[in-house]
Design a protein around this motif. Structure first.
Motif, PDB file in Angstrom:
ATOM      1  N   VAL A  17       3.249  -1.331  10.304  1.00  0.00           N
ATOM      2  CA  VAL A  17       3.869  -0.978   9.032  1.00  0.00           C
ATOM      3  C   VAL A  17       3.146   0.229   8.450  1.00  0.00           C
ATOM      4  O   VAL A  17       2.042   0.582   8.874  1.00  0.00           O
ATOM      5  CB  VAL A  17       3.802  -2.156   8.028  1.00  0.00           C
ATOM      6  N   ARG A  18       3.778   0.848   7.470  1.00  0.00           N
ATOM      7  CA  ARG A  18       3.155   1.937   6.720  1.00  0.00           C
ATOM      8  C   ARG A  18       2.738   1.413   5.354  1.00  0.00           C
ATOM      9  O   ARG A  18       3.582   0.919   4.594  1.00  0.00           O
ATOM     10  CB  ARG A  18       4.120   3.120   6.569  1.00  0.00           C
ATOM     11  N   LEU A  19       1.472   1.522   5.064  1.00  0.00           N
ATOM     12  CA  LEU A  19       0.967   1.045   3.785  1.00  0.00           C
ATOM     13  C   LEU A  19       1.262   2.056   2.685  1.00  0.00           C
ATOM     14  O   LEU A  19       1.033   3.257   2.855  1.00  0.00           O
ATOM     15  CB  LEU A  19      -0.545   0.813   3.854  1.00  0.00           C
ATOM     16  N   GLY A  20       1.770   1.568   1.569  1.00  0.00           N
ATOM     17  CA  GLY A  20       1.951   2.420   0.411  1.00  0.00           C
ATOM     18  C   GLY A  20       0.652   2.517  -0.369  1.00  0.00           C
ATOM     19  O   GLY A  20      -0.349   1.877  -0.023  1.00  0.00           O
ATOM     20  N   PRO A  21       0.609   3.291  -1.438  1.00  0.00           N
ATOM     21  CA  PRO A  21      -0.592   3.354  -2.280  1.00  0.00           C
ATOM     22  C   PRO A  21      -0.912   1.976  -2.866  1.00  0.00           C
ATOM     23  O   PRO A  21      -0.011   1.193  -3.171  1.00  0.00           O
ATOM     24  CB  PRO A  21      -0.212   4.358  -3.374  1.00  0.00           C
ATOM     25  N   HIS A  22      -2.184   1.690  -3.005  1.00  0.00           N
ATOM     26  CA  HIS A  22      -2.628   0.400  -3.518  1.00  0.00           C
ATOM     27  C   HIS A  22      -3.612   0.582  -4.680  1.00  0.00           C
ATOM     28  O   HIS A  22      -4.362   1.561  -4.715  1.00  0.00           O
ATOM     29  CB  HIS A  22      -3.320  -0.418  -2.419  1.00  0.00           C
ATOM     30  N   TRP A  23      -3.584  -0.396  -5.592  1.00  0.00           N
ATOM     31  CA  TRP A  23      -4.597  -0.533  -6.632  1.00  0.00           C
ATOM     32  C   TRP A  23      -5.557  -1.635  -6.194  1.00  0.00           C
ATOM     33  O   TRP A  23      -5.129  -2.728  -5.817  1.00  0.00           O
ATOM     34  CB  TRP A  23      -3.974  -0.944  -7.968  1.00  0.00           C
ATOM     35  N   LEU A  24      -6.859  -1.371  -6.271  1.00  0.00           N
ATOM     36  CA  LEU A  24      -7.872  -2.374  -5.965  1.00  0.00           C
ATOM     37  C   LEU A  24      -8.698  -2.613  -7.227  1.00  0.00           C
ATOM     38  O   LEU A  24      -9.378  -1.711  -7.717  1.00  0.00           O
ATOM     39  CB  LEU A  24      -8.777  -1.905  -4.827  1.00  0.00           C
ATOM     40  N   PRO A 254      -6.184  -8.479  -8.052  1.00  0.00           N
ATOM     41  CA  PRO A 254      -7.267  -7.772  -7.348  1.00  0.00           C
ATOM     42  C   PRO A 254      -6.765  -6.717  -6.379  1.00  0.00           C
ATOM     43  O   PRO A 254      -7.411  -5.686  -6.200  1.00  0.00           O
ATOM     44  CB  PRO A 254      -8.010  -8.899  -6.631  1.00  0.00           C
ATOM     45  N   ILE A 255      -5.617  -6.965  -5.741  1.00  0.00           N
ATOM     46  CA  ILE A 255      -5.014  -5.996  -4.821  1.00  0.00           C
ATOM     47  C   ILE A 255      -3.528  -5.912  -5.139  1.00  0.00           C
ATOM     48  O   ILE A 255      -2.827  -6.924  -5.143  1.00  0.00           O
ATOM     49  CB  ILE A 255      -5.221  -6.394  -3.351  1.00  0.00           C
ATOM     50  N   GLU A 256      -3.062  -4.718  -5.400  1.00  0.00           N
ATOM     51  CA  GLU A 256      -1.660  -4.507  -5.764  1.00  0.00           C
ATOM     52  C   GLU A 256      -1.120  -3.318  -4.977  1.00  0.00           C
ATOM     53  O   GLU A 256      -1.704  -2.235  -5.006  1.00  0.00           O
ATOM     54  CB  GLU A 256      -1.534  -4.250  -7.261  1.00  0.00           C
ATOM     55  N   GLY A 257      -0.018  -3.523  -4.268  1.00  0.00           N
ATOM     56  CA  GLY A 257       0.570  -2.434  -3.499  1.00  0.00           C
ATOM     57  C   GLY A 257       1.756  -2.925  -2.688  1.00  0.00           C
ATOM     58  O   GLY A 257       2.241  -4.043  -2.887  1.00  0.00           O
ATOM     59  N   SER A 258       2.213  -2.089  -1.774  1.00  0.00           N
ATOM     60  CA  SER A 258       3.385  -2.414  -0.975  1.00  0.00           C
ATOM     61  C   SER A 258       3.246  -1.796   0.412  1.00  0.00           C
ATOM     62  O   SER A 258       2.299  -1.049   0.686  1.00  0.00           O
ATOM     63  CB  SER A 258       4.656  -1.895  -1.655  1.00  0.00           C
ATOM     64  N   TYR A 259       4.193  -2.121   1.273  1.00  0.00           N
ATOM     65  CA  TYR A 259       4.219  -1.501   2.602  1.00  0.00           C
ATOM     66  C   TYR A 259       5.666  -1.291   3.024  1.00  0.00           C
ATOM     67  O   TYR A 259       6.592  -1.947   2.504  1.00  0.00           O
ATOM     68  CB  TYR A 259       3.470  -2.348   3.628  1.00  0.00           C
ATOM     69  N   GLN A 260       5.863  -0.398   3.969  1.00  0.00           N
ATOM     70  CA  GLN A 260       7.185  -0.113   4.518  1.00  0.00           C
ATOM     71  C   GLN A 260       7.225  -0.575   5.963  1.00  0.00           C
ATOM     72  O   GLN A 260       6.340  -0.234   6.756  1.00  0.00           O
ATOM     73  CB  GLN A 260       7.482   1.383   4.441  1.00  0.00           C
ATOM     74  N   PRO A 264       7.087  -9.426   8.487  1.00  0.00           N
ATOM     75  CA  PRO A 264       6.478 -10.339   7.515  1.00  0.00           C
ATOM     76  C   PRO A 264       4.967 -10.149   7.510  1.00  0.00           C
ATOM     77  O   PRO A 264       4.386  -9.614   8.470  1.00  0.00           O
ATOM     78  CB  PRO A 264       6.875 -11.721   8.042  1.00  0.00           C
ATOM     79  N   SER A 265       4.327 -10.570   6.442  1.00  0.00           N
ATOM     80  CA  SER A 265       2.876 -10.428   6.338  1.00  0.00           C
ATOM     81  C   SER A 265       2.240 -11.791   6.091  1.00  0.00           C
ATOM     82  O   SER A 265       2.877 -12.717   5.575  1.00  0.00           O
ATOM     83  CB  SER A 265       2.508  -9.477   5.199  1.00  0.00           C
ATOM     84  N   SER A 266       0.982 -11.928   6.479  1.00  0.00           N
ATOM     85  CA  SER A 266       0.200 -13.120   6.188  1.00  0.00           C
ATOM     86  C   SER A 266      -1.078 -12.680   5.491  1.00  0.00           C
ATOM     87  O   SER A 266      -1.577 -11.574   5.709  1.00  0.00           O
ATOM     88  CB  SER A 266      -0.133 -13.896   7.464  1.00  0.00           C
TER      89      SER A 266
END
Length: 277
Positions: A17-24, A254-260, A264-266
């Protein structure tokens, strides 16, 4: 108290997947009660860029962004901190009479944490019960903290969003984040500014499995933002370390973001906490 915390979060994907920008939001909050001694934040895959910024709620967060694809995303946070707030009542309290909880100018500034939406019936009924025995807003907050500690049984739920306040009341049990949301809703229904805080607590040394903790904070004239922990029925002092606070739980994640990607994710999280006097 001296805290040494390790928090490892791993997301796995069945296909790249491609990770989008994240807030940590994992860096301990350095306020008058907490001194940060060391903090390390390791991220895999290595971000294309990272920047430490203040988010919309004033939390110090790390913003990261990525290039390429991955099947795993890991965030390792390690810190050492010393808490110094032994007395949670070390402030000159100002009056909070019903009908004039805050001075008009302060009330306008606190509007985002008071809210204007109508509270559910169950929340209003609980607020009325607590208020019946409270002479003012400050006593209301303390009575509510004790009432929820007695009323709501604690449960461990290591994933999922916080339940709605009325659901927690109906079930009579909830995780710490459920209690924090319920507490804030009851306070706001009476015009008392409240927000959601996340972080870590001392806990029991004989417990191997640890989690992040959540509790509400209330704005008290003369005391500023002060934490209360209905899960344990106490005012927050040196046994808690906050990392973020916001009006809504999602904004203190604590971790906020998305992916393309069509995958599914675990999620797996491992928290270790060592505390010394």
């Amino acid at each position: 108290m001296y805290f040494q915390v390790s928090h490892v979060t791993t997301y796995r994907y069945s296909r790249p997947v491609r990770l989008g920008p994240h807030w940590l939001r994992l860096r301990p909050r350095c306020d008058g009660g907490t001194e940060l001694l060391r903090h390390e934040l390791d991220i895999e895959p290595m971000p294309a860029g990272r920047s430490d910024v203040l988010d919309a709620d004033g939390n110090l967060a790390t913003r990261v962004w990525f290039l390429g694809e991955t099947e795993k995303f890991t965030v390792r946070s390690r810190f050492e901190a010393r808490t110094r707030l032994i007395d949670p009542y070390d402030y000159l309290a100002e009056a909070m009479p019903w009908g004039a909880l805050y001075a008009p100018a302060l009330a306008r500034r606190l509007a985002p944490w008071i809210g204007a939406a109508a509270a559910p019936r169950g929340v209003l009924e609980l607020a009325a019960q607590v208020r019946a025995g409270a002479a003012d807003g400050l006593e209301f907050v303390h009575r509510l903290n004790a009432d929820l500690h007695r009323r709501i049984d604690r449960e461990i739920r290591d994933s999922g969003r916080a339940h709605r306040p009325e659901e927690t009341l109906r079930r009579g049990r909830g995780a710490c984040r459920d209690l924090a949301v319920l507490f804030a809703a009851v306070c706001r229904s009476q015009g008392i500014a409240s927000r959601f805080a996340s972080g870590y607590q001392q806990g029991r040394a004989d417990t191997s499995t640890r989690y992040m903790h959540a509790w509400p904070e209330v704005y008290l004239p003369g005391g500023g933002w002060r934490g209360f922990d209905p899960t344990h029925g106490l005012a927050v002092a040196d046994r808690h370390v906050a990392v973020a606070a916001a009006a809504d739980p999602e904004d203190a994640a604590p971790i906020e973001g998305s992916y393309q990607g069509d995958s599914p994710s675990s999620l797996r999280a491992e928290v270790r906490i060592h505390v010394e006097d």
